[in-house]
Each structure stands twice: as structure tokens, then as C-alpha cells.
Design a protein around this motif. Structure first.
Motif, mmCIF file in Angstrom:
data_model
loop_
_atom_site.group_PDB
_atom_site.id
_atom_site.type_symbol
_atom_site.label_atom_id
_atom_site.label_comp_id
_atom_site.label_asym_id
_atom_site.label_seq_id
_atom_site.Cartn_x
_atom_site.Cartn_y
_atom_site.Cartn_z
ATOM 1 N N PHE A 109 9.903 -43.908 -4.139
ATOM 2 C CA PHE A 109 8.726 -44.638 -3.787
ATOM 3 C C PHE A 109 8.102 -45.288 -4.619
ATOM 4 O O PHE A 109 8.520 -45.134 -5.956
ATOM 5 C CB PHE A 109 7.740 -43.657 -3.312
ATOM 6 N N SER A 110 7.343 -46.448 -4.414
ATOM 7 C CA SER A 110 6.778 -47.124 -5.422
ATOM 8 C C SER A 110 5.142 -47.688 -4.933
ATOM 9 O O SER A 110 5.135 -47.657 -3.595
ATOM 10 C CB SER A 110 7.350 -48.609 -5.971
ATOM 11 N N PHE A 111 4.388 -47.744 -5.800
ATOM 12 C CA PHE A 111 2.994 -47.957 -5.607
ATOM 13 C C PHE A 111 2.815 -49.329 -5.466
ATOM 14 O O PHE A 111 3.225 -50.065 -6.312
ATOM 15 C CB PHE A 111 2.058 -47.256 -6.747
ATOM 16 N N VAL A 112 2.115 -49.588 -4.375
ATOM 17 C CA VAL A 112 1.828 -51.126 -4.123
ATOM 18 C C VAL A 112 0.400 -51.318 -4.005
ATOM 19 O O VAL A 112 -0.151 -50.592 -3.147
ATOM 20 C CB VAL A 112 2.600 -51.599 -2.814
ATOM 21 N N ASN A 113 -0.147 -52.001 -4.758
ATOM 22 C CA ASN A 113 -1.747 -52.342 -4.564
ATOM 23 C C ASN A 113 -2.148 -53.285 -3.609
ATOM 24 O O ASN A 113 -1.749 -54.404 -3.969
ATOM 25 C CB ASN A 113 -2.396 -52.431 -6.080
#
Length: 115
Positions: A109-113
Motif C-alpha cells: 500500500f502507499s499513501f496518497v494525499n
């Protein structure tokens, strides 16, 4: 002759009923105490579900054995406490396994703002 036979039969039946009724209460008390002893042994062995089942059986099967039930009153909280502690242990181990699995999947998973 007929009255003598009826009186003897009646007397015999009455004596048998008297002995049976007197012996039944002691037998019920002994059986109820045996159930309490089994419940106590189950708690000692860690089988809390069996202990609760036995205490429920005692209450339903021997409702007139008040003294025995009073003596067993301290066993029910011990059994419920044991069940609760076991359930907490199971939940803690499941939480640890789930946390480990979640941590192992975090690389995917990666954080997307996104405003």
C-alpha cells in the motif's frame, strides 16, 4: 382374611413409600454434592464450560437442595472468570496474528494525499 391381607399390603406399601421418601432426600443431597464436586474438579482442571454446565444442571435438577446450592455459589464466579480469562487470551493471540499480517501487507500500500 381379606381385611388382614389388605391391611398388610397397605402397611407394606406405606412403609416402602416412607423409606423411599426419606432415602430420596439424602440421595438427592448426595447427588447434588457430587455435581458440586465435579464442578469444582472441572474448575481445577481448567474446564470452565463444563463447570458452568454442571452448576446449571445442579440448579435445574435439584432446586430444593438450597444448602448445596449455597455452598456452590462461589464456584460460578470462578468458572465465569476462567471463561473470561481464556477468551481474553484467545482474543489477544488473534490480535497479535492479525497485527503481524497487517504489518506484512503494508508494503503493498502507499499513501496518497487526495484533497
Amino acid at each position: 382374611m381379606y381385611n388382614v391381607a389388605n391391611k398388610r399390603t397397605f402397611l407394606g406399601v406405606a412403609m416402602a413409600m416412607l423409606l423411599f421418601s426419606c432415602g430420596g432426600k439424602n440421595t438427592d443431597t448426595e447427588r447434588a454434592e457430587a455435581i458440586v464436586n465435579q464442578a469444582d474438579s472441572a474448575i481445577t482442571a481448567g474446564d470452565y464450560d463444563l463447570a458452568v454446565t454442571l452448576l446449571d444442571t445442579l440448579k435445574s435438577r435439584y432446586p430444593r437442595e438450597i444448602k448445596v446450592q449455597r455452598g456452590a455459589m462461589n464456584l460460578r464466579p470462578k468458572a465465569i472468570e476462567g471463561q473470561t480469562i481464556r477468551q481474553i487470551e484467545i482474543t489477544d493471540s488473534m490480535l497479535a496474528a492479525s497485527s503481524h499480517r497487517r504489518d506484512s501487507m503494508m508494503n503493498y500500500f502507499s499513501f496518497v494525499n487526495n484533497p
